[in-house]
Design a protein around this motif. Sequence first.
Motif: not given
Length: 78
Positions: A25-41, A43-54
């Motif tokens: 629910k939190r992710l969908t509230d932030m705009g992460i929904t089916s059909g949306e374009l997402i881009k990997l911007e 990775d954190a220095p240790l690989g986790d988390p990852q930053q995405f642009l949506i």
Amino acid sequence: MKLTELNRGEKAIIVKIGKLGELRKRLTDMGITSGELIKLERDAPLGDPQQFLIKGTGIAIRKEDANHIEIKDVVKSK
């Protein structure tokens, strides 16, 4: 294909979000929904988390959670 399989700079379309309970629910509230374009911007220095642009907004998602997001139509970076 899973969201965690994107390489830096690649874009894809979100197909569906798996079972994440309250986080879903939190992710969908932030705009992460089916059909949306997402881009990997990046990775954190240790690989986790990852930053995405949506929708013009940067969102950090843990790999554990990003692994539940299915994507398609990956556009390779140039």
